[in-house]
Design a protein around this motif. Sequence first.
Motif, PDB file in Angstrom:
ATOM      1  N   SER A  80      55.255  31.264  31.031  1.00 22.27           N
ATOM      2  CA  SER A  80      53.988  32.511  30.764  1.00 22.27           C
ATOM      3  C   SER A  80      53.114  31.951  30.087  1.00 22.27           C
ATOM      4  O   SER A  80      51.938  33.343  30.182  1.00 22.27           O
ATOM      5  N   ARG A 122      55.168  41.705  39.045  1.00 20.30           N
ATOM      6  CA  ARG A 122      53.933  42.162  38.067  1.00 20.30           C
ATOM      7  C   ARG A 122      53.004  41.695  39.412  1.00 20.30           C
ATOM      8  O   ARG A 122      53.357  40.845  40.147  1.00 20.30           O
ATOM      9  N   ALA A 153      50.424  40.462  40.943  1.00 19.42           N
ATOM     10  CA  ALA A 153      48.460  39.340  39.895  1.00 19.42           C
ATOM     11  C   ALA A 153      47.365  40.243  40.612  1.00 19.42           C
ATOM     12  O   ALA A 153      46.300  39.730  39.836  1.00 19.42           O
ATOM     13  N   ASP A 170      55.305  36.052  36.592  1.00 19.45           N
ATOM     14  CA  ASP A 170      54.459  37.525  37.611  1.00 19.45           C
ATOM     15  C   ASP A 170      55.363  37.734  38.529  1.00 19.45           C
ATOM     16  O   ASP A 170      56.088  39.062  38.588  1.00 19.45           O
TER      17      ASP A 170
END
Length: 174
Positions: A77, A92, A94, A87
């Motif tokens: 990460s 998550r 992006a 991610d």
Amino acid sequence: MYFAALLARTEDGWEASDTELDDVEALADLADLAREAAIDEDTVLVFIEQEDAWFGIVRVDGEDDPRIFVSDASAASRSSYGAMLTDELLGRDADEVDELDALDLDGTEDGEDEETEDEEAADETNPVPAGPLGDTKLLSDLGVSEKELLALSDDALGEIADALGCSEVLEAVR
């Protein structure tokens, strides 16, 4: 320093090619790169390694969604390509991060502290774990079990290539 290679499965075994990741900004770009290397929509493995700190494997089978494994999510990460993989695994978005990075904020906008607090809260609710992350069974049908994948040593990509019967092909592009 990154090492990246594509291993495309063929009728005669595996074909390897090294690849540049300069134009890869998202997992979709990486999957497209893998699909271009595929022969008859067969399996393509993308190996990414950063100086023995971590390695990642992205498996693309035809038009199926890519499957991802990262050896050390925390270490990955902290690098651009590793962050892209972690991610994705952590869900998550992006695109939201990219939109925030594109804004030209000079620190005088209203609500800046609130935005920072929101970002910190998102990171706390979805922290990057130390250790392996992703699909530990992505190589099981190719002869590398979940247990073996999690027990790999420093030359993990070499060990995987050896188990797949293509270590010479991978070494040729290293």
